[in-house]
Design an enzyme around this catalytic site. Structure first.
Site, PDB file in Angstrom:
ATOM      1  N   HIS A 126      38.329  46.008  32.304  1.00 15.34           N
ATOM      2  CA  HIS A 126      37.936  46.426  33.660  1.00 15.34           C
ATOM      3  C   HIS A 126      38.566  47.764  34.043  1.00 15.34           C
ATOM      4  CE1 HIS A 126      35.406  43.573  35.643  1.00 15.34           C
ATOM      5  NE2 HIS A 126      36.236  42.544  35.613  1.00 15.34           N
TER       6      HIS A 126
ATOM      7  N   GLU B 105      40.273  41.609  31.699  1.00 10.02           N
ATOM      8  CA  GLU B 105      40.913  42.366  32.779  1.00 10.02           C
ATOM      9  C   GLU B 105      41.286  43.766  32.303  1.00 10.02           C
ATOM     10  OE1 GLU B 105      40.347  40.897  35.406  1.00 10.02           O
ATOM     11  OE2 GLU B 105      40.112  38.874  34.588  1.00 10.02           O
TER      12      GLU B 105
ATOM     13  N   GLU C 112      41.917  42.179  38.039  1.00  9.62           N
ATOM     14  CA  GLU C 112      42.146  43.451  37.343  1.00  9.62           C
ATOM     15  C   GLU C 112      42.767  44.551  38.191  1.00  9.62           C
ATOM     16  OE1 GLU C 112      39.026  42.209  38.153  1.00  9.62           O
ATOM     17  OE2 GLU C 112      37.676  43.825  38.744  1.00  9.62           O
TER      18      GLU C 112
ATOM     19  N   GLY D  58      40.473  33.090  37.446  1.00 18.93           N
ATOM     20  CA  GLY D  58      41.179  33.298  36.184  1.00 18.93           C
ATOM     21  C   GLY D  58      42.242  34.382  36.266  1.00 18.93           C
ATOM     22  N   ALA D  59      41.832  35.547  36.748  1.00 22.96           N
ATOM     23  CA  ALA D  59      42.752  36.675  36.792  1.00 22.96           C
ATOM     24  C   ALA D  59      42.108  37.794  37.592  1.00 22.96           C
ATOM     25  CB  ALA D  59      43.057  37.176  35.380  1.00 22.96           C
TER      26      ALA D  59
HETATM   27  N1  B3K Z   1      37.238  40.528  39.430  1.00 28.40           N
HETATM   28  C1  B3K Z   1      37.924  39.264  39.477  1.00 28.40           C
HETATM   29  C2  B3K Z   1      37.199  38.224  40.239  1.00 28.40           C
HETATM   30  C3  B3K Z   1      37.478  38.216  41.702  1.00 28.40           C
HETATM   31  C4  B3K Z   1      36.866  37.019  42.369  1.00 28.40           C
HETATM   32  C5  B3K Z   1      36.984  37.089  43.842  1.00 28.40           C
HETATM   33  N2  B3K Z   1      36.480  35.928  44.510  1.00 28.40           N
HETATM   34  C6  B3K Z   1      38.220  38.750  38.119  1.00 28.40           C
HETATM   35  C7  B3K Z   1      37.360  39.232  37.044  1.00 28.40           C
HETATM   36  O1  B3K Z   1      36.173  39.079  37.017  1.00 28.40           O
HETATM   37  O2  B3K Z   1      37.892  39.842  36.162  1.00 28.40           O
HETATM   38 ZN    ZN Z   2      35.680  40.574  35.706  1.00 31.34          ZN
END
Ligand code: B3K
Ligand code: ZN
Length: 896
Positions: free
Chosen positions: A305, A302, A268, A265-266
C-alpha cells in the site's frame, strides 16, 4: 421512535473542496480518559474549486476552542449540521487552530484514538480522523503532518507517529515528548499514533538504491520471540516490490506495531502500520502454518500500500478498489511467487495453483454470495450510507480479479508499463479508477473503454459455453455467451470484456494444439479468448479427435462457468487437466454435484448414497504420490459450506450439513487404508520450520486425519489423540484438536479442556479454541447443540464482547462458519443473532455490522427459515438507536 435513515452519499456528487490543507501541526497531550488535541492547519484556497466555505468534519468531539487567523469566528459565519462545520472565510491562506478533547477509553468503536490494553492506538481509515479533531477529513486533502506526542513516561514509554523522529525529550512531572515529521503529504486517513509500553525487534536493510532503512516490529514485552516472521515477511515484501515493480521504500524508517484490539487485519498508515496481533505474532508453538501464511500476506499487503494507496491515493471513498483491488492483486502475486520460489522450478506451477485456489475459494465463499444479495455493488459503488460497510469482498477480492484480468489481457510487461505510467503521472495525487485504467490503456496502446464496465456493474456474470465437434472436418466450435443477473438498483446488464483462458484436451489426456480458423499455425497449451459481446463463437481446426474443453483456466475471470459436463468428463478432467487450477476445479464441481444431490435426497427423506464413480475418482487422487501434498490437500478438501449454500436453491443448511457429514464419513470409511498410509507417510520429521513443502505435508496429513475421525475409523481417535499430545507445533496440535472436535472422539472434551488450560494466558491461541468449538458440526445427538455451546462459551473468560478477534472467533465462527447449527429450524439461532447484533452495535458498530451481514442473504433460505429470519431482522431494524452501519445492512436486507 426510530432514528432517521442515514443519508445516502452519491459518487456523482463529488465536488472539490474550496479549501484544502497544506500543513498541519498536531499536538497531543495524551491521557487515557482525556486527551487534548491541538491542531494548527494552514489551509489554502483551491483555485480549481468553486468558491465556498472552509469545511471541517468532526464526530464525537468535545470542542475546546477554534480560531481562524488567531480570532474566534463570529457565530453567524459558522453553519453546523450533523458532523460538518462550514465556516465562511476569506483569503487564500488561513491559519486555523482547533483544540478538542477526546476520551480514548470510552472509544469502544475502535475508530479514532482508542485504548487497547495499556496503550493508545489510532485507526483513521476511513473516517476516524474526524473523531480526533475537526478536519477536512477526505482522502483528496493531502497535507504534510508534524506531530508532537506528550504523555507520562511510565505509562507511555514509547511514542510513535508517521515519518521521522525529529526530536524527543523529557518534560517536568515524569512526562516526556516525541516529535515526528512525515515528509510526504498524505490524507488524514493515513495518520497514526501509538503511545504504549512496547519493545521493538529491529533490522537494518538497504534498499535497491543503497539507502539504509530501519525496520521495526513493535510488540508487547515478552512477545519478541513472535515477531521474527513478520520481520522476514517485511524484508521479502521490500525485495519483491523492488524486483517486480521497481518500487522502493521511500522512508528512512518503517514501523509495524501490534494492537490486541483491532477491528480488521491491519492498517497501512504511512511508515507506521498498525496490525491486529493475529497478523504479526507467530511462533511454532502458538501459530499454525495458516497463520504464518496470513502474517506474510498481510504484512506484504500493507507494505505494498505504501505505493498503491499512499503515494497514489483515492480521490474519494468510492474509488476504494483503486488501492484495495490493486493491492490485493499485488499481495496475491507476491504470495504465489514466494510459494513458487520455495517449490523450485519443477513444483512452481502447482505451487502457484495452490495460491490461486485459495484466492478463488475465498471469492466464491464470500464475494459470490455478496454479489447475489441485497448488498450487491460494483467494485466501484455508486452510493453508500456508511463507508465502513464497503470494505467488502467485492471491493477487495473481485477488485483484485479485475486487476488480474488486466494483467492477463496486457501480459506481464504490458501491465508493468501501465504501472510505471501510473506512477509517473499520479505520484503524490488522489485519483480515480478511470485514471488507473487510462494509464494501462495508454501504455499499451489499447482501448479499455469496454473493460471499464467491470467497475460499474454488479453481479456475478454467468459464462455459458457450448462446444460442437465436427468429425468430418476435425473442427470444434466453441460458443461462449454471457449473462449477468440483475442486482438491486441495476436490473439491466451490459456485456463485459471477459478473458477466457482455454485448453482442449485430447482423448489421451494431453492438451491439443490450438489453431483458430484463419490462423497459419497451431499453438500448444492454453490460450486466452476475449469475449466482448453477448455471444461469440470460436472455431478450432485441425483436431484429430473430439476434445474435452477445459475453460476458464486459472480462473481467468470472476464468473460462474455454465458448461454441461457429465460425471465421466469431470472425472476425466480430475485425472488429466493439465491446468492444475482446473483440475482442482473439476474435483470441486464433481463434489458439488454429489453433495447437492445428496442434500436433495436427504431433504426428501431418502437415503444418501455416494456414487461409486465419484469414490473412484477421489481415490485415484488420494493415492497419487506424484501430486504435491499442498495441492492435493486442496483437491481433496470439500467446497466451503458458504459456497455450497450459495449454489443450493433454496438453501437448506440442515440438509447440506447432513450431506457433508455423510460424504466425509463415507469417504473416510471406504478409503481408510489409503488415508492411513498417507497419514503415516506424510509425517514431517525434525523441528518445525515454516516452509511451504512442510506446510503442505502437514495440511494433507491433517486432512487425512479428519476424514478418518469423521468416519470413526477405529485407530483414528487414537492417532488424533497421540498427535494432539505429542505435537511440538501448533499446526499439528490444532489439526489434531480439530479432528477430535469434528467427530465423536471420546477424548474430545478432555483435549479441549487441556488446550484451554495450557494456553490460558494466550489470547490468540484461545481464539482458535473458541473458533474450533463455534464451528464444530454435530456428529451425534449426544453432543450439545452449537447454540448451547456458544452461549456457554460467551461466559468463559476467554471471551469478551469488546475484543473484535474474540467476537469474530466465537460469534463470527458460529454465524458464518457453522450454518448447519446456526440455522436451526426453531429459529433460536436467529434470536440469539439479533441479541448479539444489538448488544455489539452499542459498543462497536463496525464489528456489529459484520455480524449483521451473516443473514443478509436470508431470502435464499427455505420459506420456513426465511420467515424466522425476517422477524428477527425486523426486530433489529426496529431498534431506536442503531448505528448507520447496522441500519444500512438490515434495511437493505429487508428491502426498505
Ligand atoms: N486499508 C485498511 C482497511 C481499513 C478498513 C476501515 N474500515 C486495511 C487494508 O486494506 O490494508
Ligand atoms: Zn488494503
Amino acid at each position: 421512535m426510530r432514528t432517521e435513515h442515514a443519508p445516502t452519499i452519491q459518487r456523482a456528487d463529488y465536488r472539490l473542496l474550496s479549501y484544502t490543507v497544506d500543513t498541519v501541526d498536531l499536538h497531543f497531550r495524551l491521557d487515557a480518559e482525556a486527551t487534548e488535541v491541538r491542531s494548527r492547519m494552514l489551509c489554502l484556497r483551491n483555485p480549481e474549486a468553486a468558491a465556498g466555505p472552509l469545511v471541517l468534519y468532526g464526530d464525537a468531539l468535545e470542542l475546546v476552542s477554534l480560531t481562524i487567523d488567531g480570532r474566534e469566528p463570529a457565530p453567524e459565519t459558522i453553519r453546523r449540521s450533523s458532523g460538518v462545520m462550514a465556516i465562511e472565510v476569506s483569503g487564500d491562506r488561513i491559519e486555523v487552530e482547533v483544540v478538542t478533547r477526546i476520551n480514548p477509553t470510552a472509544n469502544t468503536a475502535l475508530s479514532g484514538l482508542y485504548r487497547s490494553r495499556d496503550g493508545l492506538f489510532t485507526q483513521c481509515e476511513a473516517e476516524g480522523f474526524r473523531r480526533i479533531t475537526w478536519f477536512p477529513d477526505r482522502p483528496d486533502v493531502m497535507a504534510r503532518f508534524t506531530v508532537t506526542l506528550e504523555g507520562e513516561r511510565a505509562a507511555y514509554p514509547v511514542l510513535l507517529s508517521n515519518g521521522n523522529l525529529i526530536e524527543a525529550g523529557s518534560l517536568p512531572d515524569g512526562r516526556h515528548f516525541a516529535r515526528w515529521e512525515d515528509p510526504f503529504p498524505k490524507p488524514s486517513y493515513l495518520f497514526a499514533l501509538v503511545a504504549a509500553p512496547l519493545v521493538a525487534l529491529e533490522r537494518r536493510e538497504r534498499t535497491s538504491s543503497g539507502r539504509e532503512v530501519l525496520l521495526q516490529v513493535w510488540v508487547e514485552e515478552g512477545n519478541l520471540d513472535r515477531a521474527g516472521h513478520a520481520m522476514d515477511s517485511l524484508v521479502h515484501s521490500m525485495r519483491w516490490d523492488e524486483e517486480t515493480f521497481g518500487l522502493e521504500l521511500d522512508l528512512d524508517r518503517y514501523m509495524i506495531v501490534v494492537a490486541s484490539d483491532f477491528n480488521m487485519g491491519a492498517m497501512e498508515n504511512k511508515g507506521l502500520n498498525i496490525f491486529n496481533a493475529k497478523y504479526v505474532l507467530a511462533k511454532p508453538e502458538t501459530a499454525t502454518d495458516f497463520d504464518y501464511e496470513g502474517v506474510e500476506s498481510v504484512v506484504a499487503h500493507e507494505y505494498f500500500h505504501n505505493w498503491t494507496g499512499n503515494r497514489v491515493t483515492c480521490r474519494d471513498w468510492f474509488q476504494l478498489t483503486l488501492k484495495e483491488g490493486l493491492t490485493v492483486f499485488r499481495d496475491q502475486q507476491f504470495s504465489a511467487d514466494m510459494l513458487a520460489a520455495a517449490a523450485g522450478e519443477a513444483g512452481a506451477e502447482s505451487a502457484r495453483a495452490v495460491q490461486r485456489i485459495s484466492n478463488v475459494r475465498g471469492l466464491r465463499a464470500a464475494q459470490f454470495p455478496e454479489d447475489a444479495g441485497p448488498m450487491a455493488h460494483p467494485i466501484r459503488p455508486d452510493s453508500y450510507q456508511e463507508i465502513n460497510n464497503f470494505y467488502t469482498a467485492t471491493v477487495y477480492e473481485k477488485g483484485a480479479e479485475v486487476i488480474r484480468m488486466l494483467h492477463t489481457l496486457l501480459g506481464r510487461e504490458g501491465f508493468r508499463n501501465g504501472m510505471d505510467l501510473y506512477f509517473s503521472y499520479h505520484d503524490g495525487q488522489a485519483v480515480t479508477c478511470d485514471d488507473f485504467v487510462e494509464c494501462m490503456a495508454e501504455a499499451n496502446g489499447v482501448d479499455l473503454d469496454l473493460f471499464m464496465r467491470w467497475y460499474g456493474q454488479a453481479g456475478t456474470p454467468r459464462l455459458r459455453a457450448e462446444g460442437r465437434f465436427d468429425a468430418a472436418d476435425g473442427s470444434y466450435t466453441l460458443t461462449l455467451s454471457q449473462h449477468t443477473p440483475g442486482t438491486p438498483g441495476q436490473a439491466d446488464k451490459q456485456p463485459l470484456h471477459i478473458p477466457v483462458a482455454v485448453g482442449l484436451i485430447g482423448p489421451d489426456g494431453k492438451d491439443l494444439p490450438l489453431q483458430i480458423e484463419g490462423e497459419h499455425h497451431a499453438q500448444l497449451g492454453t490460450r486466452v479468448l476475449e469475449l466482448k459481446t453477448a455471444e461469440a463463437s470460436f472455431r478450432f481446426v485441425g483436431l484429430p479427435a473430439e476434445p474435452v474443453p477445459s475453460l476458464l483456466r486459472g480462473f481467468s475471470a470472476p464468473v460462474i462457468l455454465e458448461l454441461e459436463e457429465d460425471e465421466a468428463r469431470l472425472a476425466f478432467r480430475m485425472a488429466h487437466d493439465s491446468d492444475p487450477f482446473n483440475r482442482w476445479d473439476a474435483a470441486q464441481r464433481y463434489m458439488e454435484r454429489v453433495i447437492l444431490a445428496q442434500a436433495g435426497e436427504h431433504a426428501a427423506g431418502r437415503k444418501m448414497v455416494t456414487p461409486q464413480a465419484f469414490g473412484h475418482a477421489f481415490r485415484a487422487l488420494l493415492v497419487d504420490e506424484r501430486l504435491d501434498p499442498a495441492y492435493l490437500a486442496e483437491v481433496l478438501a470439500l467446497p466451503s459450506e458458504a459456497y455450497l449454500l450459495d449454489r443450493m436453491k433454496p438453501a437448506d443448511p440442515a440438509a447440506l450439513r447432513a450431506a457433508l457429514i455423510h460424504l466425509m464419513r463415507d469417504l473416510g470409511h471406504a478409503m481408510q487404508g489409503d488415508f492411513l498410509s498417507r497419514y503415516a507417510d506424510l509425517e514431517v520429521p525434525g523441528p518445525y520450520r515454516y516452509h511451504p513443502a512442510d506446510a503442505g505435508r502437514r495440511a494433507l496429513r491433517n486432512l487425512c486425519l479428519r476424514y478418518m475421525t469423521a468416519a470413526e475409523v477405529g485407530i483414528a481417535f487414537e492417532l488424533a489423540q497421540r498427535q494432539f499430545e505429542h505435537a511440538e507445533n501448533m499446526t499439528e496440535r490444532h489439526g489434531a484438536l480439530q479432528a477430535l472436535t469434528q467427530s465423536v472422539a471420546p477424548g474430545r472434551e478432555t483435549a479441549l479442556a487441556a488446550f484451554r488450560t495450557e494456553f490460558a494466558g494466550d489470547a490468540l491461541v484461545l481464539d482458535k479454541w473458541l473458533a474450533l468449538q463455534a464451528t464444530a458440526w454435530r456428529w451425534s445427538e449426544t453432543q450439545p447443540s452449537g447454540l448451547e455451546l456458544v452461549r456457554a462459551l460467551m461466559q468463559d473468560e476467554a471471551f469478551s464482547l469488546s475484543n473484535p478477534n474474540k467476537v469474530y472467533a466465537l460469534l463470527g465462527g458460529f454465524f458464518r462458519g457453522n450454518p448447519g447449527e446456526f440455522h436451526r429450524d426453531d429459529g433460536a439461532g436467529y434470536a440469539f443473532w439479533a441479541d448479539q447484533v444489538i448488544a455489539l452495535d452499542a459498543r462497536n458498530p463496525q464489528v456489529a455490522s459484520r455480524m449483521a451481514r451473516a443473514l443478509e442473504n436470508w431470502q435464499r433460505y427455505t420459506p420456513a427459515l426465511q420467515a424466522l429470519i425476517k422477524a428477527e431482522m425486523q426486530r433489529v431494524a426496529a431498534c431506536e438507536a442503531l448505528s448507520s452501519d447496522v441500519r444500512e445492512i438490515v434495511e437493505k436486507a429487508l428491502g426498505d
